[in-house]
Design an enzyme around this catalytic site. Sequence first.
Site, PDB file in Angstrom:
ATOM      1  N   ARG A   2      -3.628   4.132  -7.481  1.00 17.72           N
ATOM      2  CA  ARG A   2      -2.438   4.477  -6.417  1.00 17.72           C
ATOM      3  C   ARG A   2      -3.026   5.859  -5.850  1.00 17.72           C
ATOM      4  NH1 ARG A   2       2.194   1.559  -8.294  1.00 17.72           N
ATOM      5  NH2 ARG A   2       1.152  -0.201  -8.696  1.00 17.72           N
ATOM      6  N   ARG A   6       3.496   5.894  -1.094  1.00 15.67           N
ATOM      7  CA  ARG A   6       4.692   6.560  -0.870  1.00 15.67           C
ATOM      8  C   ARG A   6       4.732   7.887  -0.955  1.00 15.67           C
ATOM      9  NH1 ARG A   6       8.688   2.345  -4.083  1.00 15.67           N
ATOM     10  NH2 ARG A   6       6.505   2.584  -5.394  1.00 15.67           N
ATOM     11  N   ARG A  15       4.895   2.508   6.856  1.00 11.92           N
ATOM     12  CA  ARG A  15       5.542   1.429   5.908  1.00 11.92           C
ATOM     13  C   ARG A  15       6.806   1.109   6.938  1.00 11.92           C
ATOM     14  NH1 ARG A  15       7.423  -1.529   3.223  1.00 11.92           N
ATOM     15  NH2 ARG A  15       7.816  -1.079   1.347  1.00 11.92           N
ATOM     16  N   ASP A  51      -3.369  -5.215  -3.642  1.00 15.18           N
ATOM     17  CA  ASP A  51      -2.644  -5.143  -4.845  1.00 15.18           C
ATOM     18  C   ASP A  51      -3.189  -6.203  -6.074  1.00 15.18           C
ATOM     19  OD1 ASP A  51       0.149  -3.829  -6.181  1.00 15.18           O
ATOM     20  OD2 ASP A  51      -0.104  -5.923  -6.838  1.00 15.18           O
ATOM     21  N   TYR A 132       2.784 -10.928 -16.038  1.00 22.63           N
ATOM     22  CA  TYR A 132       3.570 -11.103 -14.717  1.00 22.63           C
ATOM     23  C   TYR A 132       4.097 -12.558 -14.377  1.00 22.63           C
ATOM     24  CZ  TYR A 132       3.240  -6.242 -13.354  1.00 22.63           C
ATOM     25  OH  TYR A 132       3.306  -5.086 -13.379  1.00 22.63           O
TER      26      TYR A 132
HETATM   27  O1  CP3 Z   1      -4.737   3.046  -5.818  1.00 22.77           O
HETATM   28  C1  CP3 Z   1      -4.439   2.537  -4.557  1.00 22.77           C
HETATM   29  O2  CP3 Z   1      -4.076   3.188  -3.471  1.00 22.77           O
HETATM   30  C2  CP3 Z   1      -4.784   1.213  -4.448  1.00 22.77           C
HETATM   31  C3  CP3 Z   1      -3.845   0.239  -4.265  1.00 22.77           C
HETATM   32  C4  CP3 Z   1      -3.177  -0.192  -5.559  1.00 22.77           C
HETATM   33  C5  CP3 Z   1      -1.878  -0.689  -5.511  1.00 22.77           C
HETATM   34  N1  CP3 Z   1      -1.444  -1.281  -6.520  1.00 22.77           N
HETATM   35  C6  CP3 Z   1      -1.085  -0.538  -4.312  1.00 22.77           C
HETATM   36  C7  CP3 Z   1       0.478  -0.727  -4.538  1.00 22.77           C
HETATM   37  C8  CP3 Z   1      -3.806  -0.685  -6.724  1.00 22.77           C
HETATM   38  C9  CP3 Z   1      -5.064  -0.330  -7.367  1.00 22.77           C
HETATM   39  C10 CP3 Z   1      -2.484  -1.391  -7.479  1.00 22.77           C
HETATM   40  C11 CP3 Z   1      -2.651  -1.754  -9.007  1.00 22.77           C
HETATM   41  C12 CP3 Z   1      -1.701  -2.481  -9.417  1.00 22.77           C
HETATM   42  N2  CP3 Z   1      -0.619  -3.160  -9.020  1.00 22.77           N
HETATM   43  C13 CP3 Z   1      -1.235  -2.453 -10.776  1.00 22.77           C
HETATM   44  C14 CP3 Z   1      -2.479  -1.753 -11.841  1.00 22.77           C
HETATM   45  C15 CP3 Z   1      -2.404  -0.369 -11.854  1.00 22.77           C
HETATM   46  C16 CP3 Z   1      -1.022   0.330 -12.396  1.00 22.77           C
HETATM   47  O3  CP3 Z   1      -0.569   1.058 -11.371  1.00 22.77           O
HETATM   48  O4  CP3 Z   1      -0.644   0.194 -13.591  1.00 22.77           O
HETATM   49  C17 CP3 Z   1      -0.166  -3.209 -11.114  1.00 22.77           C
HETATM   50  C18 CP3 Z   1       0.545  -3.301 -12.396  1.00 22.77           C
HETATM   51  C19 CP3 Z   1       0.476  -3.552  -9.719  1.00 22.77           C
HETATM   52  C20 CP3 Z   1       1.709  -4.410  -9.650  1.00 22.77           C
HETATM   53  C21 CP3 Z   1       2.241  -3.596  -8.909  1.00 22.77           C
HETATM   54  N3  CP3 Z   1       2.310  -3.627  -7.232  1.00 22.77           N
HETATM   55  C22 CP3 Z   1       3.543  -3.000  -9.236  1.00 22.77           C
HETATM   56  C23 CP3 Z   1       4.290  -3.007 -10.659  1.00 22.77           C
HETATM   57  C24 CP3 Z   1       4.223  -2.650  -8.322  1.00 22.77           C
HETATM   58  C25 CP3 Z   1       5.716  -1.903  -7.773  1.00 22.77           C
HETATM   59  C26 CP3 Z   1       5.688  -0.290  -8.317  1.00 22.77           C
HETATM   60  C27 CP3 Z   1       5.781   0.570  -7.334  1.00 22.77           C
HETATM   61  O5  CP3 Z   1       4.885   1.927  -7.325  1.00 22.77           O
HETATM   62  O6  CP3 Z   1       6.412   0.291  -6.366  1.00 22.77           O
HETATM   63  C28 CP3 Z   1       3.384  -2.774  -6.868  1.00 22.77           C
HETATM   64  C29 CP3 Z   1       3.616  -2.461  -5.609  1.00 22.77           C
HETATM   65  C30 CP3 Z   1       2.563  -1.510  -5.076  1.00 22.77           C
HETATM   66  N4  CP3 Z   1       1.193  -1.542  -5.154  1.00 22.77           N
HETATM   67  C31 CP3 Z   1       2.812  -0.193  -4.409  1.00 22.77           C
HETATM   68  C32 CP3 Z   1       1.532   0.441  -3.876  1.00 22.77           C
HETATM   69  C33 CP3 Z   1       1.175   1.489  -2.922  1.00 22.77           C
HETATM   70  C34 CP3 Z   1       4.098   0.248  -3.892  1.00 22.77           C
HETATM   71  C35 CP3 Z   1       4.459  -0.636  -2.592  1.00 22.77           C
HETATM   72  C36 CP3 Z   1       5.161   0.223  -1.400  1.00 22.77           C
HETATM   73  O7  CP3 Z   1       4.779   1.105  -0.880  1.00 22.77           O
HETATM   74  O8  CP3 Z   1       6.361  -0.186  -1.165  1.00 22.77           O
END
Ligand code: CP3
Length: 336
Positions: A2, A6, A15, A51, A132
């Site tokens: 991440r 945001r 976004r 993702d 999931y």
């Molecule tokens: O690091 C990066 O910039 C690369 C992108 C990345 C995202 N998700 C983008 C994302 C990576 C490496 C992930 C991995 C991911 N996604 C995991 C494993 C790592 C971790 O964080 O534990 C998991 C469990 C997910 C599933 C997921 N996607 C969740 C639980 C969520 C919601 C949580 C949140 O922060 O909103 C997402 C959405 C998500 N994936 C966002 C981003 C930037 C936020 C979405 C937004 O901007 O609205």
Amino acid sequence: MRQAGRYLPEYQEMRKRHSFAQLCTTPDLAVEVSLQPYRRFGFDAVIVFYDILFLAQSMGAPVEFTEAGPVFRRPVAEERDLDALHPPDVHGLDPRTGTGAILRVIGSLRSELPRSTAVLGFAGGPFTMAGYLLGGAFERSGERIRRLIHDRPSFVHRLCERLAAATAEYLEAQVAAGADAVQLFDTWAGVLGPEAFREFALPYEKAALKKAAEAGAPTILYINGGSHLLEDMRSSGAAVLSLDWREPLARARSRLGGGISLQGNLDPAALFATPEEVLRLTRSMLESLSGDPAYIVNLGHGILPETPISSVEAFVRAVKEFQAREKPPSPGSSES
Ligand code: CP3
């Protein structure tokens, strides 16, 4: 992990015009978002913006990203749901059936960035993805999947097996597209005790990472809340273990010994301290592994929304100052 998201105004700006899924699955937009943190902070590596859950989508389980987090509207509840999953078309550009977007983005990043900047690919761990898929969304306690591994173990095994095969192919394709290393996020495997971990997560991590490693890329394994699994994580075959903030790095090193790299692990919540305090905490983390030949600086989990930019700057400054002091002699300047 991440790296983008945001906490960055330039991301928020994009976004406003595009959904999260659009940003991830439109290669030009995903390249731009992947580069945003790099341009601002000058990180040594860029993680591709995508993702973990899109791989499941390309196997026939559509995912929605809602305010409350990601949701599968058609969870894998019965045998017939499992049978309906199909192998992903990893190169396909239709986001409903393919994951080709991530490969395009990796390729563009690799050709745009200097050789000294690593491009990182990634996937979810099969156990985490199963967590999931089985219920539609993950519960923090992992209660549903912890019950299922006792109630319907062969069902969970079959799902993890399918996911591991898809993940192996997917990570191998990322390496072929130009990823310098790949990280497996088995984020939720920490809900398991060691015995269940060895049965339901570890074999699938191994299978998922094997082809990428054979293709010559270093592999990284991350688990959240996995301190009790550290010695077992080593058997995954990953070259690097990425730790959350709960386990002090020096203690992890003494538990594991040499021959494996460590990555981590400042608590992302610590970035809500003052910049001075962030500098102090980061320096103290770096000092704790001073001289360690196999250490990659990172946070202990993804950066949180609303994280102050000044804290990320302080974190990077502490690392760069430390690096300048500790720089190993350049090749050729030693006795050889
Ligand atoms: O690091 C990066 O910039 C690369 C992108 C990345 C995202 N998700 C983008 C994302 C990576 C490496 C992930 C991995 C991911 N996604 C995991 C494993 C790592 C971790 O964080 O534990 C998991 C469990 C997910 C599933 C997921 N996607 C969740 C639980 C969520 C919601 C949580 C949140 O922060 O909103 C997402 C959405 C998500 N994936 C966002 C981003 C930037 C936020 C979405 C937004 O901007 O609205």
